[in-house]
Enzyme design. Structure first.
Site, PDB file in Angstrom:
ATOM      1  N   ASP A 196      21.276  14.762  -1.339  1.00  7.22           N
ATOM      2  CA  ASP A 196      20.255  16.040  -2.731  1.00  7.22           C
ATOM      3  C   ASP A 196      21.694  15.120  -3.635  1.00  7.22           C
ATOM      4  OD1 ASP A 196      20.363  17.774  -4.136  1.00  7.22           O
ATOM      5  OD2 ASP A 196      19.281  19.176  -3.344  1.00  7.22           O
ATOM      6  N   HIS A 253      14.204  21.642   9.815  1.00  8.45           N
ATOM      7  CA  HIS A 253      14.936  22.828   9.291  1.00  8.45           C
ATOM      8  C   HIS A 253      16.473  23.451   9.839  1.00  8.45           C
ATOM      9  CE1 HIS A 253      15.925  25.049   5.307  1.00  8.45           C
ATOM     10  NE2 HIS A 253      14.549  24.914   4.880  1.00  8.45           N
ATOM     11  N   HIS A 300      16.713  14.784  -1.330  1.00  8.52           N
ATOM     12  CA  HIS A 300      16.430  15.526  -1.669  1.00  8.52           C
ATOM     13  C   HIS A 300      16.329  16.344  -2.863  1.00  8.52           C
ATOM     14  CE1 HIS A 300      17.635  19.843   0.015  1.00  8.52           C
ATOM     15  NE2 HIS A 300      16.622  20.248   0.874  1.00  8.52           N
ATOM     16  N   ASP A 354       9.425  19.842   8.584  1.00  9.73           N
ATOM     17  CA  ASP A 354      11.329  19.745   8.504  1.00  9.73           C
ATOM     18  C   ASP A 354      11.028  20.550   9.599  1.00  9.73           C
ATOM     19  OD1 ASP A 354      13.415  20.344   7.114  1.00  9.73           O
ATOM     20  OD2 ASP A 354      12.367  20.984   4.893  1.00  9.73           O
TER      21      ASP A 354
END
Length: 381
Positions: A257, A185, A284, A183
């Site tokens: 998500d 990020h 996610h 990740d």
């Protein structure tokens, strides 16, 4: 049947749950959440609830359209997350009314179990090999780790070497039959990501996540065209409209998500859109039990599903974990790194309402750390 009440609960470690009640006693649960903005989303949920109380809960699509398109200002993380939690709760009610899991209402299952990955390390991970071996012994076939902590805006040789060293250690501990993801990020500039990705290729990560910030999605094609490893993103994209530029830019894995991107209704459509681009879905979910349960309902019924994120045992769940708010933890227990399909109606879990009510407002609202570079600019956390 009518919706009579909508309640919200802010519970440790940093989650917001919502409860939708009907006049005949059927209750649905959702998880509307923006990390670090629980109080804001909570207000948005109650504003939207005014559109639902007194209405038939089974008109899920009509309610979704009303909540997302019935006002002048639309979208964004707060509104989309509020809609997501309420949408989850309505699907939970529908499944309980019809006596079927939500995945059956979506067209039936295409798989009997869902592969999941677990996190290793924190924001600045070390001792990766040991952490990975522990997860392999626990039965997981895939892990994910952060590439690093705060990064220089243009990486030094040391920065790059540290990331590559971690990747090499993870691959050695996993062997050739398991996977790891890295990740970024959003902590890397486009230039940094372009420099680093070729160095990771020899270790064959499953994917590299968020190589660019969502506001720089217009630069994503520069990376996908040259990257030797699959690229993934999507946790900060909230609709079909938001993900379309990433799909056209050539992303390999999409990560909406279920608690941010409009709930089950919209993520199901996002998955179908991704399928037309030959893109895989890896939802996610570093959140709580309802968000994970909703993710699984989509995963069981989605052909282009790849792997599921989950937060059971994650390092930053302090004070509580997803299993603490369930009466029966069986649906979220792992079997050789997988979560197994059940026939439990609705979202497939039974929330411990007593525990949720007792935990409401027992901790201050969580806020993300503020990271700054030495030049004063902000770094992603």
């Amino acid at each position: 049947m009518k919706i009579t009440r909508v309640e919200t609960f802010a519970v440790p470690p940093r989650w917001l749950l919502c409860r939708v009640e009907t006049d005949d006693g059927v209750v649905g649960w959702g998880e509307p959440m923006v990390e670090g903005r629980a109080a804001t989303v909570r207000t948005a949920v109650h504003e939207l609830a005014e559109l639902l109380v007194g209405q038939d809960p089974l008109r899920i699509e009509d309610h979704w359209q009303t909540m997302t398109k019935g006002s002048f200002y639309r979208g964004g993380p707060v509104l989309s997350s509020a809609v997501a939690g309420l949408d989850q709760a309505l699907w939970d009610i529908a499944g309980k009314v019809y006596g079927a899991p939500v995945y059956q209402l979506l067209g039936g299952p295409v798989r009997d179990r869902v592969r999941a990955y677990t996190w290793v390390g924190g924001d600045e991970p070390d001792q990766i090999a040991e952490a990975v071996r522990e997860q392999v012994e626990a039965g997981f076939t895939a892990v994910k780790m952060n590439a690093g902590g705060r990064m220089n805006r243009l990486a030094t040789v040391r920065d790059i070497d540290e990331v590559v060293t971690r990747a090499a250690a993870a691959r050695e501990a996993l062997g050739d039959d398991r996977d790891f993801a890295v990740d970024f990020h959003g902590r890397f500039t486009v230039a940094n990501a372009a420099r680093l990705l070729p160095h990771l290729a020899p270790y064959n990560p499953l994917f590299v996540e968020e190589p660019v910030l969502p506001e720089y999605t217009h630069r994503l094609r520069d990376l996908t065209a040259s990257s030797p490893v699959p690229l993934a993103l999507g946790e900060r994209l909230y609709s079909r409209t938001d993900v379309l530029p990433a799909l056209t830019a050539g992303v390999a894995v999409l990560q909406p998500d279920l608690s941010h991107a409009g709930g089950i209704s919209e993520v199901r459509r996002i998955a179908a859109l991704a399928e037309t681009f030959d893109v895989l879905l890896a939802p996610h979910c570093p959140l709580g039990p309802v968000s994970l349960a909703a993710s699984l309902q989509v995963a069981f019924g989605t052909p282009n599903f790849l792997i599921q994120e989950q937060s059971i045992g994650i390092h930053y769940n302090v004070g509580a974990g997803p299993l603490d708010y369930l009466l029966d933890t069986t649906p979220l227990r792992f079997h050789d790194g997988h979560l197994v399909r059940t026939a439990v109606p609705g979202l497939g879990i039974e929330v411990d309402e007593k525990a949720v009510r007792a935990a409401d407002n027992t901790v201050a609202d969580w806020h993300n750390p503020l990271w700054r570079h030495t030049d004063g600019s902000f770094a992603e956390w």
